[in-house]
Design a protein around this motif. Sequence first.
Motif, PDB file in Angstrom:
ATOM      1  N   GLU A 136      -5.129  -8.055 -15.104  1.00  0.00           N
ATOM      2  CA  GLU A 136      -5.420  -8.539 -13.756  1.00  0.00           C
ATOM      3  C   GLU A 136      -4.846  -9.918 -13.479  1.00  0.00           C
ATOM      4  OE1 GLU A 136      -9.263  -8.280 -12.162  1.00  0.00           O
ATOM      5  OE2 GLU A 136      -9.252  -6.088 -12.075  1.00  0.00           O
ATOM      6  N   GLU A 137      -4.361 -10.601 -14.505  1.00  0.00           N
ATOM      7  CA  GLU A 137      -3.701 -11.864 -14.253  1.00  0.00           C
ATOM      8  C   GLU A 137      -2.245 -11.664 -13.848  1.00  0.00           C
ATOM      9  OE1 GLU A 137      -4.454 -14.140 -17.697  1.00  0.00           O
ATOM     10  OE2 GLU A 137      -6.594 -14.345 -17.282  1.00  0.00           O
ATOM     11  N   LEU A 138      -1.771 -10.414 -13.954  1.00  0.00           N
ATOM     12  CA  LEU A 138      -0.438 -10.075 -13.492  1.00  0.00           C
ATOM     13  C   LEU A 138      -0.486  -9.359 -12.150  1.00  0.00           C
ATOM     14  CD1 LEU A 138       1.180  -8.755 -16.802  1.00  0.00           C
ATOM     15  CD2 LEU A 138       1.535 -10.971 -15.705  1.00  0.00           C
ATOM     16  N   ILE A 139      -1.374  -8.391 -12.018  1.00  0.00           N
ATOM     17  CA  ILE A 139      -1.502  -7.629 -10.781  1.00  0.00           C
ATOM     18  C   ILE A 139      -2.916  -7.079 -10.689  1.00  0.00           C
ATOM     19  CG2 ILE A 139      -0.642  -5.506 -11.854  1.00  0.00           C
ATOM     20  CD1 ILE A 139       0.630  -4.793  -9.136  1.00  0.00           C
ATOM     21  N   LYS A 140      -3.467  -7.056  -9.480  1.00  0.00           N
ATOM     22  CA  LYS A 140      -4.806  -6.518  -9.263  1.00  0.00           C
ATOM     23  C   LYS A 140      -4.716  -5.236  -8.447  1.00  0.00           C
ATOM     24  CE  LYS A 140      -7.164 -10.998  -9.432  1.00  0.00           C
ATOM     25  NZ  LYS A 140      -8.014 -11.966  -8.712  1.00  0.00           N
ATOM     26  N   PRO A 141      -5.607  -4.265  -8.691  1.00  0.00           N
ATOM     27  CA  PRO A 141      -5.588  -3.024  -7.916  1.00  0.00           C
ATOM     28  C   PRO A 141      -6.094  -3.241  -6.505  1.00  0.00           C
ATOM     29  CG  PRO A 141      -7.485  -3.053  -9.367  1.00  0.00           C
ATOM     30  CD  PRO A 141      -6.690  -4.279  -9.699  1.00  0.00           C
TER      31      PRO A 141
ATOM     32  N   GLN B 279      -4.368   7.548 -13.776  1.00  0.00           N
ATOM     33  CA  GLN B 279      -4.841   6.181 -13.929  1.00  0.00           C
ATOM     34  C   GLN B 279      -6.225   6.196 -14.525  1.00  0.00           C
ATOM     35  OE1 GLN B 279      -4.796   3.692 -10.404  1.00  0.00           O
ATOM     36  NE2 GLN B 279      -6.239   2.240 -11.301  1.00  0.00           N
ATOM     37  N   ILE B 280      -6.391   5.485 -15.608  1.00  0.00           N
ATOM     38  CA  ILE B 280      -7.688   5.320 -16.254  1.00  0.00           C
ATOM     39  C   ILE B 280      -7.912   3.828 -16.421  1.00  0.00           C
ATOM     40  CG2 ILE B 280      -9.090   5.803 -18.289  1.00  0.00           C
ATOM     41  CD1 ILE B 280      -7.369   8.277 -18.748  1.00  0.00           C
ATOM     42  N   GLY B 281      -8.823   3.278 -15.603  1.00  0.00           N
ATOM     43  CA  GLY B 281      -8.998   1.835 -15.603  1.00  0.00           C
ATOM     44  C   GLY B 281      -7.730   1.170 -15.106  1.00  0.00           C
TER      45      GLY B 281
ATOM     46  N   GLU C 240      -8.747  -2.312  -3.314  1.00  0.00           N
ATOM     47  CA  GLU C 240     -10.209  -2.391  -3.312  1.00  0.00           C
ATOM     48  C   GLU C 240     -10.870  -1.174  -3.946  1.00  0.00           C
ATOM     49  OE1 GLU C 240     -11.681  -3.183   0.566  1.00  0.00           O
ATOM     50  OE2 GLU C 240     -10.832  -5.203   0.692  1.00  0.00           O
ATOM     51  N   ASP C 241     -10.225   0.005  -3.849  1.00  0.00           N
ATOM     52  CA  ASP C 241     -10.811   1.202  -4.447  1.00  0.00           C
ATOM     53  C   ASP C 241     -10.468   1.336  -5.928  1.00  0.00           C
ATOM     54  OD1 ASP C 241      -8.143   1.776  -4.266  1.00  0.00           O
ATOM     55  OD2 ASP C 241      -8.370   3.668  -3.192  1.00  0.00           O
ATOM     56  N   GLY C 242      -9.819   0.307  -6.484  1.00  0.00           N
ATOM     57  CA  GLY C 242      -9.514   0.313  -7.913  1.00  0.00           C
ATOM     58  C   GLY C 242      -8.238   1.019  -8.292  1.00  0.00           C
ATOM     59  N   THR C 243      -7.457   1.471  -7.325  1.00  0.00           N
ATOM     60  CA  THR C 243      -6.249   2.235  -7.619  1.00  0.00           C
ATOM     61  C   THR C 243      -4.987   1.419  -7.368  1.00  0.00           C
ATOM     62  OG1 THR C 243      -6.077   3.145  -5.380  1.00  0.00           O
ATOM     63  CG2 THR C 243      -7.418   4.369  -6.979  1.00  0.00           C
ATOM     64  N   PHE C 244      -3.886   1.920  -7.922  1.00  0.00           N
ATOM     65  CA  PHE C 244      -2.558   1.381  -7.670  1.00  0.00           C
ATOM     66  C   PHE C 244      -1.723   2.441  -6.964  1.00  0.00           C
ATOM     67  CE2 PHE C 244      -4.037  -0.930 -11.422  1.00  0.00           C
ATOM     68  CZ  PHE C 244      -3.730  -2.255 -11.085  1.00  0.00           C
ATOM     69  N   VAL C 245      -0.658   2.012  -6.323  1.00  0.00           N
ATOM     70  CA  VAL C 245       0.312   2.925  -5.721  1.00  0.00           C
ATOM     71  C   VAL C 245       1.589   2.852  -6.549  1.00  0.00           C
ATOM     72  CG1 VAL C 245       1.768   3.376  -3.702  1.00  0.00           C
ATOM     73  CG2 VAL C 245      -0.640   2.753  -3.402  1.00  0.00           C
ATOM     74  N   VAL C 246       2.139   4.018  -6.881  1.00  0.00           N
ATOM     75  CA  VAL C 246       3.345   4.084  -7.708  1.00  0.00           C
ATOM     76  C   VAL C 246       4.497   4.660  -6.883  1.00  0.00           C
ATOM     77  CG1 VAL C 246       4.415   5.099  -9.761  1.00  0.00           C
ATOM     78  CG2 VAL C 246       2.030   4.339  -9.838  1.00  0.00           C
ATOM     79  N   ILE C 247       5.618   3.990  -6.907  1.00  0.00           N
ATOM     80  CA  ILE C 247       6.831   4.448  -6.215  1.00  0.00           C
ATOM     81  C   ILE C 247       7.953   4.533  -7.239  1.00  0.00           C
ATOM     82  CG2 ILE C 247       8.547   3.881  -4.446  1.00  0.00           C
ATOM     83  CD1 ILE C 247       6.353   2.475  -2.891  1.00  0.00           C
ATOM     84  N   VAL C 248       8.580   5.703  -7.321  1.00  0.00           N
ATOM     85  CA  VAL C 248       9.668   5.928  -8.273  1.00  0.00           C
ATOM     86  C   VAL C 248      10.956   6.162  -7.495  1.00  0.00           C
ATOM     87  CG1 VAL C 248      10.539   7.379 -10.134  1.00  0.00           C
ATOM     88  CG2 VAL C 248       8.082   6.893  -9.982  1.00  0.00           C
ATOM     89  N   ASP C 249      11.932   5.292  -7.717  1.00  0.00           N
ATOM     90  CA  ASP C 249      13.219   5.384  -7.012  1.00  0.00           C
ATOM     91  C   ASP C 249      13.008   5.537  -5.508  1.00  0.00           C
ATOM     92  OD1 ASP C 249      14.678   5.011  -9.299  1.00  0.00           O
ATOM     93  OD2 ASP C 249      15.072   7.132  -9.643  1.00  0.00           O
ATOM     94  N   ASN C 250      12.139   4.676  -4.972  1.00  0.00           N
ATOM     95  CA  ASN C 250      11.869   4.607  -3.522  1.00  0.00           C
ATOM     96  C   ASN C 250      11.129   5.821  -2.968  1.00  0.00           C
ATOM     97  OD1 ASN C 250      13.245   2.082  -3.338  1.00  0.00           O
ATOM     98  ND2 ASN C 250      15.195   3.184  -3.276  1.00  0.00           N
ATOM     99  N   GLN C 251      10.556   6.650  -3.831  1.00  0.00           N
ATOM    100  CA  GLN C 251       9.759   7.800  -3.402  1.00  0.00           C
ATOM    101  C   GLN C 251       8.343   7.666  -3.952  1.00  0.00           C
ATOM    102  OE1 GLN C 251      10.836  10.275  -1.315  1.00  0.00           O
ATOM    103  NE2 GLN C 251      12.824   9.241  -1.162  1.00  0.00           N
ATOM    104  N   ALA C 252       7.345   7.865  -3.089  1.00  0.00           N
ATOM    105  CA  ALA C 252       5.954   7.782  -3.536  1.00  0.00           C
ATOM    106  C   ALA C 252       5.677   8.820  -4.612  1.00  0.00           C
ATOM    107  CB  ALA C 252       5.011   7.974  -2.358  1.00  0.00           C
ATOM    108  N   MET C 253       5.027   8.406  -5.679  1.00  0.00           N
ATOM    109  CA  MET C 253       4.719   9.286  -6.808  1.00  0.00           C
ATOM    110  C   MET C 253       3.229   9.604  -6.810  1.00  0.00           C
ATOM    111  SD  MET C 253       4.978  10.770  -9.860  1.00  0.00           S
ATOM    112  CE  MET C 253       6.648  10.434 -10.404  1.00  0.00           C
ATOM    113  N   GLN C 254       2.910  10.902  -6.803  1.00  0.00           N
ATOM    114  CA  GLN C 254       1.519  11.344  -6.855  1.00  0.00           C
ATOM    115  C   GLN C 254       1.149  11.851  -8.245  1.00  0.00           C
ATOM    116  OE1 GLN C 254      -0.431  10.828  -4.318  1.00  0.00           O
ATOM    117  NE2 GLN C 254       1.187  10.223  -2.898  1.00  0.00           N
ATOM    118  N   ASP C 255       2.161  12.262  -9.005  1.00  0.00           N
ATOM    119  CA  ASP C 255       1.920  12.919 -10.288  1.00  0.00           C
ATOM    120  C   ASP C 255       1.797  11.900 -11.416  1.00  0.00           C
ATOM    121  OD1 ASP C 255       1.590  14.906 -12.149  1.00  0.00           O
ATOM    122  OD2 ASP C 255       3.737  15.299 -12.379  1.00  0.00           O
ATOM    123  N   PHE C 256       0.808  11.011 -11.305  1.00  0.00           N
ATOM    124  CA  PHE C 256       0.538  10.075 -12.389  1.00  0.00           C
ATOM    125  C   PHE C 256      -0.972   9.985 -12.568  1.00  0.00           C
ATOM    126  CE2 PHE C 256       0.065   7.360  -8.711  1.00  0.00           C
ATOM    127  CZ  PHE C 256      -0.915   6.456  -9.060  1.00  0.00           C
TER     128      PHE C 256
END
Length: 283
Positions: free
Chosen positions: A201-206, A226-228, A208-224
């Motif tokens: 969390e000193e590098l990046i914080k999620p 997240q645990i904590g 408010e719902d505790g999640t992150f968003v992942v984008i791969v090669d400029n496309q939103a990625m859903q197939d990942f």
Amino acid sequence: MNKHVLFVAVAISILAGTGIVSQAYAAFTITMETDKDVYDHSSVITVTGQVDPIAEGSEVTFIVQRLNPAGITHIDQISVNSDGVFSTTISTATPTMKYDGTYLINAKYVDAETTVSVELTNAIEASETGTTGTTVTGTTVTGTTVTGPSGESFYKLGAGQIVYDMTCNAIPAFFANADDDSIVIYLDPTDDGIITVTLHEELIKPFEDGTFVVIVDNQAMQDFTQIGNTLTIPCVAGTEKIEIHGSWAIPEFGVIAAMILAVAIVSIIVVTAKTRLSLVPRY
């Protein structure tokens, strides 16, 4: 008479055809075992097994799943030898296998599959140590400012700032982008696999719902998964960039440098006052 001969010929053809079909669709079997039933979090699980018959060009696919908290922790594919025997190893010293509990190792070959379970114990929940990198401690973040490929103002993270593990054969470079609150990973994998990243969390914080968003090669990625603060992201050969977005990312190095400079100036003033030193010589 000719009709009887024709009937016999047809019957023989049917039986022969049935034999061919039976061979083509022979039932595959797979057996597997581990060298132990219980491991700690700095061990190597040795898996051995055998398949029968051998299907040319087919490999054994491994998927390791953790039961609690649920999640996929390892994916791999290996070849079998000429006797149908296969073996592989799985390290337990990865961020995705840091929890105590039951882990299921599933192996699939063509249409046959089998599963064995192992137990992991003696976890240190406060530790984020993985096979690569170390955790960031305190508020110390080291690195340098750089310009990204598209002119972005990036902060290149130093060695050990990100805890990660990967199976897609690449050497990733990690950057923080304070402008869009993201951690950017540049990589060029030669194999398909996964990359598992543990974010401090000193590098990046999620969000408010505790999640992150992942984008791969400029496309939103859903197939990942997240645990904590640990993300397991598929990476395929040729992937160039993975972005992980949150609610806040570390400020640019210029800001940190300004803070350090301010602290240094205040320290000099305090020391000067206490020692009654003067910047102007007295006569």
